[in-house]
Design a protein around this motif. Sequence first.
Motif, mmCIF file in Angstrom:
data_model
loop_
_atom_site.group_PDB
_atom_site.id
_atom_site.type_symbol
_atom_site.label_atom_id
_atom_site.label_comp_id
_atom_site.label_asym_id
_atom_site.label_seq_id
_atom_site.Cartn_x
_atom_site.Cartn_y
_atom_site.Cartn_z
ATOM 1 N N UNK A 191 25.125 23.565 35.113
ATOM 2 C CA UNK A 191 23.787 23.432 35.681
ATOM 3 C C UNK A 191 23.696 24.368 36.880
ATOM 4 N N UNK A 192 22.519 24.909 37.090
ATOM 5 C CA UNK A 192 22.226 25.676 38.300
ATOM 6 C C UNK A 192 21.054 24.982 38.969
ATOM 7 N N UNK A 193 21.239 24.594 40.194
ATOM 8 C CA UNK A 193 20.199 23.918 40.957
ATOM 9 C C UNK A 193 19.853 24.783 42.161
ATOM 10 N N UNK A 194 18.595 25.174 42.262
ATOM 11 C CA UNK A 194 18.108 25.952 43.400
ATOM 12 C C UNK A 194 17.171 25.056 44.188
ATOM 13 N N UNK A 195 17.526 24.777 45.420
ATOM 14 C CA UNK A 195 16.714 23.917 46.295
ATOM 15 C C UNK A 195 16.160 24.759 47.433
ATOM 16 N N UNK A 196 14.845 24.806 47.559
ATOM 17 C CA UNK A 196 14.198 25.579 48.601
ATOM 18 C C UNK A 196 14.288 24.837 49.929
ATOM 19 N N UNK A 197 14.526 25.591 50.995
ATOM 20 C CA UNK A 197 14.722 25.028 52.332
ATOM 21 C C UNK A 197 13.487 25.338 53.174
ATOM 22 N N UNK A 198 12.936 24.301 53.789
ATOM 23 C CA UNK A 198 11.818 24.481 54.703
ATOM 24 C C UNK A 198 12.370 24.782 56.085
ATOM 25 N N UNK A 199 11.921 25.884 56.656
ATOM 26 C CA UNK A 199 12.365 26.260 57.990
ATOM 27 C C UNK A 199 11.148 26.450 58.895
ATOM 28 N N UNK A 200 11.369 26.501 60.180
ATOM 29 C CA UNK A 200 10.263 26.686 61.115
ATOM 30 C C UNK A 200 9.802 28.127 61.169
ATOM 31 N N UNK A 201 10.640 29.066 60.695
ATOM 32 C CA UNK A 201 10.247 30.458 60.851
ATOM 33 C C UNK A 201 9.647 31.089 59.609
ATOM 34 N N UNK A 202 10.198 30.886 58.393
ATOM 35 C CA UNK A 202 9.563 31.556 57.268
ATOM 36 C C UNK A 202 9.790 30.920 55.897
ATOM 37 N N UNK A 203 10.657 29.989 55.761
ATOM 38 C CA UNK A 203 10.866 29.264 54.499
ATOM 39 C C UNK A 203 11.094 30.179 53.299
ATOM 40 N N UNK A 204 11.955 31.152 53.444
ATOM 41 C CA UNK A 204 12.277 32.043 52.330
ATOM 42 C C UNK A 204 13.741 31.898 51.919
ATOM 43 N N UNK A 205 14.292 30.711 52.122
ATOM 44 C CA UNK A 205 15.706 30.465 51.868
ATOM 45 C C UNK A 205 15.835 29.341 50.852
ATOM 46 N N UNK A 206 16.849 29.461 49.991
ATOM 47 C CA UNK A 206 17.166 28.370 49.078
ATOM 48 C C UNK A 206 18.675 28.196 48.996
ATOM 49 N N UNK A 207 19.077 27.014 48.559
ATOM 50 C CA UNK A 207 20.486 26.718 48.320
ATOM 51 C C UNK A 207 20.693 26.731 46.811
ATOM 52 N N UNK A 208 21.701 27.451 46.359
ATOM 53 C CA UNK A 208 22.042 27.504 44.932
ATOM 54 C C UNK A 208 23.348 26.749 44.733
ATOM 55 N N UNK A 209 23.314 25.740 43.894
ATOM 56 C CA UNK A 209 24.510 24.973 43.561
ATOM 57 C C UNK A 209 24.805 25.161 42.087
ATOM 58 N N UNK A 210 26.046 25.546 41.783
ATOM 59 C CA UNK A 210 26.491 25.731 40.405
ATOM 60 C C UNK A 210 27.411 24.566 40.066
ATOM 61 N N UNK A 211 27.006 23.767 39.068
ATOM 62 C CA UNK A 211 27.759 22.568 38.684
ATOM 63 C C UNK A 211 28.321 22.684 37.290
ATOM 64 N N UNK A 212 29.543 22.189 37.110
ATOM 65 C CA UNK A 212 30.126 22.057 35.785
ATOM 66 C C UNK A 212 29.387 20.936 35.064
ATOM 67 N N UNK A 213 28.928 21.197 33.856
ATOM 68 C CA UNK A 213 28.107 20.216 33.146
ATOM 69 C C UNK A 213 28.884 18.963 32.743
ATOM 70 N N UNK A 214 30.159 19.105 32.422
ATOM 71 C CA UNK A 214 30.941 17.938 31.979
ATOM 72 C C UNK A 214 31.383 17.049 33.138
ATOM 73 N N UNK A 215 31.490 17.612 34.346
ATOM 74 C CA UNK A 215 31.956 16.846 35.508
ATOM 75 C C UNK A 215 30.857 16.530 36.516
#
Length: 144
Positions: A100-124
């Motif tokens: 799985x790839x999960x991209x979570x957008x981050x709200x910031x006070x300056x511009x909100x153009x950042x996201x966190x990308x998490x790569x997960x093993x599907x079986x675990x």
Amino acid sequence: MPGIDESLLEAMRLPGARGASVVDWISGLALGAVGDAPGGDAEATAAETAELARLATESGVLALTGGDGDRGEFADGGPGGPSGKEPPVQDLIITNADSYHLLRFVTTTFDSTVFVHLWLDRSEGNLALARIRLAEMADRLVLG
């Protein structure tokens, strides 16, 4: 309030986590990365996921909010204005045969153009748990 490194280490403690990064979706640069990256190149992964994030946030259909037809634009009408208003998309989930790839957008006070990308093993990995924890982590993330 954790910074990028602490947040990424927290993400890697999730069951099945293979890699995590914080990416600026305008420039495509990884602001931080830990663990593995798909294809073995964290910078290439950051650039490719940034392109996906950019397409999703700038899409007229995907950025619609609720049933009122109001477009989820930032207060200044552009991507990530100075208001710190939330991006029109909260997260993206991509599934494939083994991960799985999960991209979570981050709200910031300056511009909100950042996201966190998490790569997960599907079986675990536990996608529901990862989505909840990543949202909590993104809310606490301090950039700068």
